[in-house]
Design a protein around this motif. Structure first.
Motif, mmCIF file in Angstrom:
data_model
loop_
_atom_site.group_PDB
_atom_site.id
_atom_site.type_symbol
_atom_site.label_atom_id
_atom_site.label_comp_id
_atom_site.label_asym_id
_atom_site.label_seq_id
_atom_site.Cartn_x
_atom_site.Cartn_y
_atom_site.Cartn_z
ATOM 1 N N LEU A 36 4.760 0.526 -1.971
ATOM 2 C CA LEU A 36 3.348 0.072 -1.307
ATOM 3 C C LEU A 36 3.576 -1.122 -0.380
ATOM 4 O O LEU A 36 2.711 -1.408 0.377
ATOM 5 N N ASP A 37 4.701 -1.993 -0.548
ATOM 6 C CA ASP A 37 5.013 -3.009 0.449
ATOM 7 C C ASP A 37 5.007 -2.295 1.782
ATOM 8 O O ASP A 37 4.582 -3.030 2.816
ATOM 9 N N SER A 40 1.857 -0.950 3.136
ATOM 10 C CA SER A 40 0.934 -2.171 3.496
ATOM 11 C C SER A 40 1.501 -2.610 4.792
ATOM 12 O O SER A 40 0.585 -2.921 5.754
ATOM 13 N N LEU A 43 0.567 -0.302 7.974
ATOM 14 C CA LEU A 43 -0.798 -0.098 7.992
ATOM 15 C C LEU A 43 -1.429 -1.215 8.894
ATOM 16 O O LEU A 43 -2.141 -1.278 9.437
ATOM 17 N N GLY A 44 -0.995 -2.316 8.227
ATOM 18 C CA GLY A 44 -1.461 -3.891 8.747
ATOM 19 C C GLY A 44 -0.772 -4.001 10.257
ATOM 20 O O GLY A 44 -1.602 -4.690 10.817
ATOM 21 N N PHE A 50 -7.075 -3.965 9.055
ATOM 22 C CA PHE A 50 -6.421 -3.424 7.687
ATOM 23 C C PHE A 50 -5.812 -4.649 7.068
ATOM 24 O O PHE A 50 -4.849 -5.537 7.857
ATOM 25 N N GLY A 52 -4.094 -5.896 2.883
ATOM 26 C CA GLY A 52 -3.828 -5.657 1.506
ATOM 27 C C GLY A 52 -4.179 -6.761 0.706
ATOM 28 O O GLY A 52 -5.113 -7.638 1.179
ATOM 29 N N PRO A 53 -3.963 -6.660 -0.563
ATOM 30 C CA PRO A 53 -3.298 -5.782 -1.308
ATOM 31 C C PRO A 53 -3.614 -4.269 -1.247
ATOM 32 O O PRO A 53 -4.996 -4.392 -1.419
ATOM 33 N N ILE A 54 -2.916 -3.118 -1.671
ATOM 34 C CA ILE A 54 -3.633 -2.021 -1.845
ATOM 35 C C ILE A 54 -3.314 -1.350 -3.202
ATOM 36 O O ILE A 54 -2.480 -1.743 -3.901
ATOM 37 N N THR A 55 -4.467 -0.915 -3.493
ATOM 38 C CA THR A 55 -4.138 0.258 -4.706
ATOM 39 C C THR A 55 -4.310 1.854 -4.221
ATOM 40 O O THR A 55 -4.826 2.103 -3.487
ATOM 41 N N LEU A 70 -6.925 5.156 -1.119
ATOM 42 C CA LEU A 70 -6.370 3.954 -0.906
ATOM 43 C C LEU A 70 -7.266 2.835 -0.569
ATOM 44 O O LEU A 70 -8.111 2.985 0.198
ATOM 45 N N THR A 72 -8.318 -1.321 -0.428
ATOM 46 C CA THR A 72 -8.158 -2.702 -0.256
ATOM 47 C C THR A 72 -9.159 -3.492 -0.790
ATOM 48 O O THR A 72 -10.460 -3.298 -1.077
#
Length: 371
Positions: A36-37, A40, A43-44, A50, A52-55, A70, A72
């Motif tokens: 996920l890091d 993220s 996508l950033g 965009f 994060g953090p994302i789930t 997804l 944020t």
């Protein structure tokens, strides 16, 4: 209750579901298959705004391309990826880059599609190709008879569906950069050859109606070479409707889209009037007028008016029979896998058993028996 737009089942007309399957739900599993890091961070850089953090939660179901909610702190998205590991995929399989391309090309057309935001073709980021899009919330109707609506509300839903497929078939591929989205010319010839070959490769028993269709279809092909963007699986439960209005706000599942004959696409959509509720997800045999649903004749007339077909659809029996031939081929492939033990579930056996009745329906329609 509004449903998220995400689903994903190819050739869903043949899927072995109850008449009203449960809406797509997210997995209860919280662990992510991705870094996920890394996701993220990419996508950033790729998506404006965009952060994060994302789930990430996977949607349950039979998607051939895994699909995730997804979230944020500020926005909700949908991520669609190829399955992994990448090394085990066929080169042309699970081509999500094609889905991204067609959705992006249709963004400014009359066809309602989710807005795509970024395509990542670098498999090193999360181990597979993926794309991100905005999330659309609305209503998904899983049963073509629309039992959750009053009779007066059903007709407008069908009218909106008709508007949408007509809008798709009015799009000129060359005008939106999709002139090369599929092979040019000989669409039916190529498709009939392909599905005949695949049927022979998975044949487990002689189905006389399939033999008749394989012989009849090549000589019955219409002469015109009309080419438009075809969805490939256009049906009511691949559409998201506005939460309260009879209006389509997103068309889903573009995995089978290509350039082809629009009347093949439309006739596939019309199979609902010829197939029963339940496993085939149709409305055949129901009291259509009492339910407030349109007759097939009026539905076809509306489509023809919206697409400028003053002569109607003279070869409708061919287009319907072709689609049933294709679906029988798909069912036969499932039957073969069930026999070999690679698709041994009860649903696979049930779906595979449809090859014969689907082919028989196709042959009856080919002979002009439309009722």
């Amino acid at each position: 209750m509004p449903a998220c737009w995400v689903r994903g089942t190819s050739c869903g007309t043949l899927r072995a579901h109850s008449p009203r399957p449960e809406p797509r739900r997210m997995s209860e599993r919280s662990e992510s298959p991705f870094d996920l890091d890394a996701l993220s961070a990419w996508l950033g850089q790729a998506v404006t705004g965009f952060a994060g953090p994302i789930t990430l939660q996977k949607f349950k179901g039979g998607q051939s391309n895994p699909t995730y909610a997804l979230d944020t702190p500020n926005k909700r998205y949908v991520l669609r990826s190829k399955p992994g590991p990448v090394a085990k995929l066929l080169p042309s399989a699970h081509a999500i880059e094609r889905e991204f391309r067609v959705l992006d090309a249709l963004a400014d057309s009359e066809v309602p599609v989710p807005k795509v935001l970024a395509l990542c073709q670098d498999e090193g980021v999360i181990g597979r190709m993926f794309y991100l899009m905005e999330r659309v919330d609305g209503r998904i109707f899983w049963d073509a008879a629309l039992p959750e609506l009053d009779a007066a509300a059903r007709g407008p839903i069908y009218a909106a569906m008709n508007d949408t497929i007509a809008a798709l078939h009015r799009v000129v591929p060359e005008q939106i950069g999709l002139a090369d989205y599929g092979a040019a010319g000989n669409y039916f010839e190529r498709q009939i050859h392909r599905w005949s070959k695949q049927y022979r490769a998975s044949e487990t028993q002689t189905i006389e109606a399939m033999e008749q269709l394989i012989e009849w279809l090549p000589g019955a092909m219409p002469a015109d070479e009309e080419a438009r963007i075809v969805h490939g699986d256009f049906r009511i439960d691949n559409l998201v409707f506005h939460p309260s209005e009879p209006r389509v706000i997103a068309v889903l599942d573009w995995e089978l889209s290509t350039l082809g004959h629009p009347l093949a696409d439309f006739a596939y959509h019309c199979l609902a009037w010829f197939t029963p509720p339940g496993i085939m997800r149709g409305i055949a045999g129901l009291p259509i007028a009492n339910l407030g649903l349109p007759s097939l004749e009026s539905y076809i007339a509306d489509y023809c008016q919206k697409t400028g077909r003053q002569a109607g659809i003279p070869d409708l029996n061919f287009y319907l029979a072709y689609n049933l031939f294709r679906l029988a081929g798909i069912a036969q492939g499932i039957a073969k896998r069930a026999e070999q033990g690679t698709a041994s579930s009860a649903k696979a056996l049930e779906t595979g058993a449809l090859a014969r009745p689907v082919a028989e329906l196709g042959w009856r329609i080919a002979q002009g028996h439309m009722h």
